[in-house]
Write a protein that holds these residues in place. Structure first.
Motif, PDB file in Angstrom:
ATOM      1  N   ILE B  18       1.155  -1.196  -0.030  1.00 37.22           N
ATOM      2  CA  ILE B  18      -0.025  -0.194  -0.135  1.00 37.22           C
ATOM      3  C   ILE B  18       1.200   1.074   0.101  1.00 37.22           C
ATOM      4  CG2 ILE B  18      -1.489   1.167   1.376  1.00 37.22           C
ATOM      5  CD1 ILE B  18      -2.754  -1.233   2.385  1.00 37.22           C
ATOM      6  N   PHE B  20       4.246   2.066  -1.006  1.00 40.72           N
ATOM      7  CA  PHE B  20       3.707   1.515  -2.192  1.00 40.72           C
ATOM      8  C   PHE B  20       3.572   2.630  -3.485  1.00 40.72           C
ATOM      9  CE2 PHE B  20       4.756   0.371  -6.703  1.00 40.72           C
ATOM     10  CZ  PHE B  20       5.882   0.481  -6.986  1.00 40.72           C
ATOM     11  N   LEU B  21       2.261   2.059  -3.337  1.00 40.11           N
ATOM     12  CA  LEU B  21       0.875   2.665  -4.207  1.00 40.11           C
ATOM     13  C   LEU B  21       1.252   3.897  -3.773  1.00 40.11           C
ATOM     14  CD1 LEU B  21      -1.490  -0.003  -4.880  1.00 40.11           C
ATOM     15  CD2 LEU B  21       0.037   1.303  -6.077  1.00 40.11           C
ATOM     16  N   ILE B  22       1.095   4.596  -2.855  1.00 38.88           N
ATOM     17  CA  ILE B  22       0.843   5.763  -2.448  1.00 38.88           C
ATOM     18  C   ILE B  22       1.692   6.363  -2.747  1.00 38.88           C
ATOM     19  CG2 ILE B  22       0.388   7.493  -0.048  1.00 38.88           C
ATOM     20  CD1 ILE B  22      -1.211   5.515   1.023  1.00 38.88           C
ATOM     21  N   TYR B  24       3.179   6.305  -5.455  1.00 41.20           N
ATOM     22  CA  TYR B  24       3.673   6.156  -6.504  1.00 41.20           C
ATOM     23  C   TYR B  24       2.467   7.682  -7.035  1.00 41.20           C
ATOM     24  CZ  TYR B  24       6.111   3.911  -9.892  1.00 41.20           C
ATOM     25  OH  TYR B  24       6.510   3.415 -11.288  1.00 41.20           O
ATOM     26  N   ILE B  25       1.357   8.482  -5.969  1.00 37.92           N
ATOM     27  CA  ILE B  25       1.330   9.510  -6.409  1.00 37.92           C
ATOM     28  C   ILE B  25       1.487  10.396  -5.834  1.00 37.92           C
ATOM     29  CG2 ILE B  25      -1.450   9.038  -7.160  1.00 37.92           C
ATOM     30  CD1 ILE B  25      -2.435   8.227  -4.847  1.00 37.92           C
ATOM     31  N   LEU B  40       2.483  11.086   0.802  1.00 32.82           N
ATOM     32  CA  LEU B  40       1.517  10.179   2.399  1.00 32.82           C
ATOM     33  C   LEU B  40       1.406   8.978   2.314  1.00 32.82           C
ATOM     34  CD1 LEU B  40      -1.505  12.228   1.747  1.00 32.82           C
ATOM     35  CD2 LEU B  40      -0.079  12.939   2.415  1.00 32.82           C
ATOM     36  N   THR B  72      11.636   2.504 -10.465  1.00 36.89           N
ATOM     37  CA  THR B  72      11.700   4.053 -11.210  1.00 36.89           C
ATOM     38  C   THR B  72      13.485   4.002 -11.664  1.00 36.89           C
ATOM     39  OG1 THR B  72      12.183   4.778  -9.099  1.00 36.89           O
ATOM     40  CG2 THR B  72      10.337   4.786 -10.151  1.00 36.89           C
TER      41      THR B  72
END
Lengths: 264, 196
Positions: B18, B20-22, B24-25, B40, B72
């Motif tokens: 989770i 990691f996903l956050i 990204y934004i 965040l 990345t």
């Protein structure tokens, strides 16, 4: 946001694909530092040729390499422009207002951009030719000595592979929740910052709840199948160190004195 | 929450996913240099630290940054800085929270953590991170200051860059993370305790 390629692995049958992940990891890690030895046209030439050889050997289509480069391309362009215009050495090519373009600056910009490009291409090639699971296995194997220091290498590798496995699943979940909440009138992509932050909460709560539930199910499934950590654990895919792996490391080791001799 | 060590391991892994996903934004703030992006992604690490202790939080920070670097590439200075900042916030936050285990102690812990994190990161930026960028990316500190000047005109040297950009950046980031973590924990807690 939803088109992250996690594990950019492209299946193939090239030499690079068949190499042991341990040798590739060691080589890429060493090359990141070795690149900094280059400081003139000859040494940068050697490194660029080596990178091109690696690209050819990987037989990965250039489109995939470009995809890996995309996130960092802007950084490289900014670095190039900054270096080209702010370094003042050598002859002036172009001089207008506060724009100064000099031969020295251009050379400096080219070198630094090539250095960044080579590092990124090398790491991209690693992830393009090695599955995330293989990378994790290789890392676990290479970090084995740290077990003696009571560092839980196996657990760390396990967590890494579970996280890798579940990123796409959770991404789908996020998308679903976002749609569900949008249908209820929550705005995610517009409105002032405070409102957008408030909108994060109805997204995060279900996401966390579902993650906890998934963790519980997964742990139970693993325990039911007799998982007891790495003691007595057998593997489906065994790592095999071959001649080509030794050769790769030999090339990397030979590169160091060659660059030291050639650098100005 | 009843926890076996395996369940803890798996939960930490999913929280890292989770995070990691956050991560990204990430988005840049107005008036700040573009390389300072607010993300965040410390929130899952804070939840993990509240549940399983500060070590779990630090593991989540480490896994998140490793995954981010693996996708990345490039030079991992940003990831390292993020890891240190997140870990400092978590260690201070949970150290205070664990003594009382109330919402108030969590709030105090996270606020104090934000302050300590912001100060430490400013010091680290002055002595380590900016010089490291200068070495690895090849553009000296002066050029980075010029770049930052484009975003905010009162920045004229490294010190003012840190006071005007790095310090407020970390404080804003810490406050945002605190503002979301606490209501999130309030809503998650009854469900997690019920499952015990």
């Amino acid at each position: 946001m939803m088109n992250i390629i996690i594990g950019q692995y492209v299946p193939g049958k090239s030499i690079l694909h068949h190499m042991d992940p341990r040798s590739k990891l060691l080589a890429v890690f060493a090359l990141i530092f070795i690149v900094f030895l280059a400081n003139n046209w000859v040494t940068y030439g050697v490194i660029v040729i080596l990178t091109l050889v690696a690209i050819v050997l990987s037989r990965v289509r250039l489109r995939f390499i470009y995809k890996g480069l995309k996130p960092i391309l802007l950084v490289i362009i900014i670095t190039f422009v900054l270096n080209a215009f702010f370094t003042k050495s050598g002859e002036a090519i172009f001089d207008y207002g506060w724009f100064h373009l000099t031969t020295g600056g251009l050379q400096q910009a080219a070198f630094i951009s090539v250095r960044l490009l080579v590092i990124v291409i090398m790491t991209t090639l690693l992830t393009l030719t090695t599955t995330p699971i293989d990378i994790t296995d290789g890392l676990e194997n290479l970090l084995r000595p740290f077990k003696k220091l009571r560092f839980p290498v196996h657990e760390f590798a396990l967590m890494m592979s579970i996280a890798l496995r579940f990123i796409p699943t959770l991404m789908e979940e996020t998308e679903k929740i976002m749609k569900a909440q949008t249908a209820r009138g929550v705005e995610f992509s517009s409105g002032p910052l405070t409102q957008r932050i408030k909108a994060i909460l109805p997204l995060l709560v279900p996401l966390f709840i579902s993650a906890f539930k998934r963790a519980e199910d997964l742990a139970m499934a693993m325990e039911a199948r007799g998982y007891r950590g790495d003691i007595g654990r057998t593997k489906l895919r065994l790592l095999k160190w071959g001649l080509k792996d030794s050769l790769l490391l030999l090339v990397v080791i030979v590169l160091i004195p060659v660059l030291v001799l050639l650098r100005g | 929450m009843r926890t076996t060590s395996l369940k803890k391991t798996v939960t930490i892994a999913l929280l890292s996913a989770i995070a990691f996903l956050i991560m990204y934004i990430a988005f840049p703030l107005p008036l700040m240099p573009t390389f300072l992006t607010i993300d965040l992604s410390d929130i899952p690490a804070i939840i993990g630290a509240i549940l399983f202790g500060p070590v779990a939080g630090i593991i989540i920070e480490a896994l998140k940054n490793l995954l981010h670097y693996a996708t990345t590439g490039g030079i991992p200075i940003g990831e390292l800085a993020n890891f240190v900042a997140g870990s400092v916030l978590i260690i201070t936050g949970t150290f205070i929270y664990r003594r009382r285990e109330t919402m108030r102690s969590l709030l105090i812990g996270l606020c104090l953590g934000t302050l300590i994190m912001a100060v430490l990161m400013s010091i680290a930026n002055y002595f380590v991170i900016y010089p490291a960028y200068a070495i690895f990316m090849g553009f000296p500190v002066e050029q980075q200051i010029q770049l930052a000047q484009a975003a905010n005109h009162s920045i004229h040297d490294l010190f003012s860059l840190i006071i005007l950009a790095v310090l407020p950046f970390n404080i804003i980031k810490g406050i945002l993370v605190t503002l979301i973590s606490i209501p999130l924990w309030v809503r998650l807690r009854p469900r997690l305790l019920r499952n015990s």
